[in-house]
Scaffold this active site. Structure first.
Site, short mmCIF file in Angstrom:
data_model
loop_
_atom_site.label_atom_id
_atom_site.label_comp_id
_atom_site.label_asym_id
_atom_site.label_seq_id
_atom_site.Cartn_x
_atom_site.Cartn_y
_atom_site.Cartn_z
N ASP A 36 0.81 -1.04 0.04
CA ASP A 36 0.04 -0.05 -0.11
C ASP A 36 1.01 1.29 0.07
O ASP A 36 1.58 1.64 0.92
CB ASP A 36 -0.97 -0.09 1.16
N GLU A 164 11.92 11.69 -24.05
CA GLU A 164 10.82 11.03 -24.84
C GLU A 164 10.05 11.83 -25.69
O GLU A 164 9.66 11.13 -26.62
CB GLU A 164 10.24 10.23 -23.79
N ASP A 193 3.51 5.92 -18.12
CA ASP A 193 3.67 7.18 -18.94
C ASP A 193 2.26 7.74 -18.70
O ASP A 193 0.98 7.41 -19.49
CB ASP A 193 4.02 7.04 -20.56
N HIS A 282 0.14 18.34 -22.92
CA HIS A 282 1.05 18.94 -23.79
C HIS A 282 0.56 20.66 -23.79
O HIS A 282 0.95 21.26 -24.77
CB HIS A 282 1.15 18.41 -25.25
#
Length: 478
Positions: A36, A164, A193, A282
């Site tokens: 947890d 990335e 991601d 973005h």
């Protein structure tokens, strides 16, 4: 997540995992206990990333100061927790970027389980959901493992990727430069991601057949918690693709980006139909307020579950004995061909830069050569068996300098650190340099039964350069 949106979300939805789905996969599913993990802690990590962005022009993008500040902060947390960290430097069209790789000591080095996330944002915003959430969740899982006292069957490695958003440049750099033997040692890479989108979904990667065992374990976890999920084919849109290309099993989770949540998905997951999973994707509004803490908490516990589960997955062999065979090299990565893996100290000296040759392979430790006031070191801890009748440190070194005369302006000290005391075994300097690799050896028998640190410490003054280049190190016993 990288902005290449050429693939629609998979509509292969399900709210339960049947026994037949797991049959024959060999997946341990939800048999292992799940930790947890603290949503409070991971939220504090996100606050720190937000503060870094705010103090550095509103973003944490590659080539901008906010990215390096983010990496330095994560590294400091990991170093304090006991991880061996490596910073990889590489060039991009936006400037220098960095990967951060952290190894937890122990576990079978022939079976590596990696967990990663990209740390960079786009230049238009702080990137707190994309991908502060994945970075912070992976960090919290790593810190929780470090404090758990657990011992893993497999070797655990965590990674934070740079660039990335420019096309997986960081993870591609890591895999391109990783020796084939080390690629073969990676049994699983898990990628996270965007795991806290404000209008969230629960999408599980389904684009790597060899990773089905981990995919099925992830969906089984969600089902056990009553959380519906969908498969998604993310293809080349995040860092798992750099591993999948080499045939490595991968999986991951994604809570959704700029695509629109359907009515059926809103009925299943809640939230707002007809609205993007992340309307601030973005954009400058991807701030600390752009995170759903319920989704973040659920996915944080899932990430912890997957780390704990595959830390103990039996991939086919047992952990090597704790006492190495007589005559074996106690140093890990002794020829530096895996970069800075297993070595601590200054970031940068371990390099494949062709400006100075390696003795074997392409990597070496190049300390000095700066022509300015500097101090660099590399180090690694080893345990000398109490039963040893002989123990020695050996290494090959070449030196060259632009200095002249008989004054030792620049030095390299070969040291053993034990109980906080550093003992210098040999000192090299700009006086009497030798551009041909020469081997040196020193006895370590006085340290049998102790864990010591082998350290190479360089100090250079402000005038002309002296380069000390090390390769093919070894600590052996009999």
């Amino acid at each position: 997540m990288r902005s290449l949106r050429t693939t629609a979300l998979s509509a292969v939805a399900a709210t339960a995992v049947t026994a037949s789905m797991l049959a024959g996969t060999g997946s341990p599913a939800v048999a292992a206990p799940s930790p947890d993990l603290s949503t409070t802690n991971v939220t504090a990590h996100l606050q720190q990333l937000q503060s870094i962005a705010t103090a550095n022009g509103g973003n944490r993008a590659t080539g901008r100061p906010g990215y390096k500040a983010s990496l330095d902060w994560v590294k400091a947390k990991l170093d304090a927790a006991g991880y061996t960290t490596q910073v990889q430097t590489f060039s991009t069209s936006s400037g220098t970027s960095y990967n951060l790789v952290a190894d937890w000591p122990g576990g079978d080095p022939e079976h590596v389980v990696m967990t990663g996330a990209h740390l960079d944002s786009v230049s238009s915003g702080p990137g707190i959901n994309d991908n502060g959430t994945g970075s912070a969740a992976v960090l919290e899982a790593a810190l929780a493992w470090a404090s758990s006292g657990n011992t893993s069957r497999n070797h655990l490695r965590f990674a934070w990727w740079g660039a990335e958003e420019q096309g997986l440049l960081g993870s591609n750099h890591y895999m391109r430069n990783l020796p084939t033997a080390d690629k073969d040692r990676i049994d699983l890479y898990m990628n996270y991601d965007m795991v806290g989108s404000p209008n969230p979904g629960y999408f599980v990667y389904d684009d790597n057949a060899v990773g089905n065992f981990a995919r099925d374990a992830m969906t089984a976890y969600y089902t056990s918690k009553g959380i519906p999920w969908e498969y998604i084919d993310v293809q080349g849109r995040s860092d798992h693709a750099s591993f999948r290309t080499y045939g490595i099993a991968t999986t991951g989770m994604y809570s959704g980006g700029e695509t629109t949540k359907t009515t059926a998905q809103a009925q299943k997951w809640g939230g707002t139909a007809g609205r993007a999973f992340d309307p601030c994707y973005h954009r400058s509004c991807d701030t600390i307020s752009n995170v759903d803490t319920t989704a973040l908490g659920r996915n944080l516990d899932m990430i912890g579950h997957m780390v704990w589960l595959y830390a103990d997955k039996d991939f086919g062999t047992t952990t090597p004995p704790t006492t190495p065979p007589t005559g074996s090299n106690l140093l890990a990565n002794p020829g530096f061909e895996s970069g800075a893996t297993s070595w601590t100290g200054t970031s940068g000296p371990i390099t494949s830069n062709s400006g100075r040759p390696a003795r074997t392979g392409t990597w070496k430790a190049w300390l000095g050569g700066n022509g300015s006031t500097s101090s660099e070191n590399i180090a690694q801890a080893v345990t000398i068996p109490a039963t040893a009748t002989a123990a020695s440190l050996s290494y090959w070194i070449r030196t060259d300098t632009a200095e002249s005369g008989s004054t030792a302006y620049d030095t390299l000290r070969v040291q053993v650190v034990s109980g906080g005391t550093a003992t210098t075994l040999k000192t090299f300097s700009n006086v009497g340099t030798n551009a041909t690799y020469t081997q040196f050896s020193h006895s370590l028998l006085a340290y049998k039964g102790k864990t010591v640190t082998v350290r190479f410490l360089m100090n250079e003054d402000s005038s002309l350069q002296t380069s000390f280049v090390l390769d093919d190190t070894a600590v052996t016993t009999s």
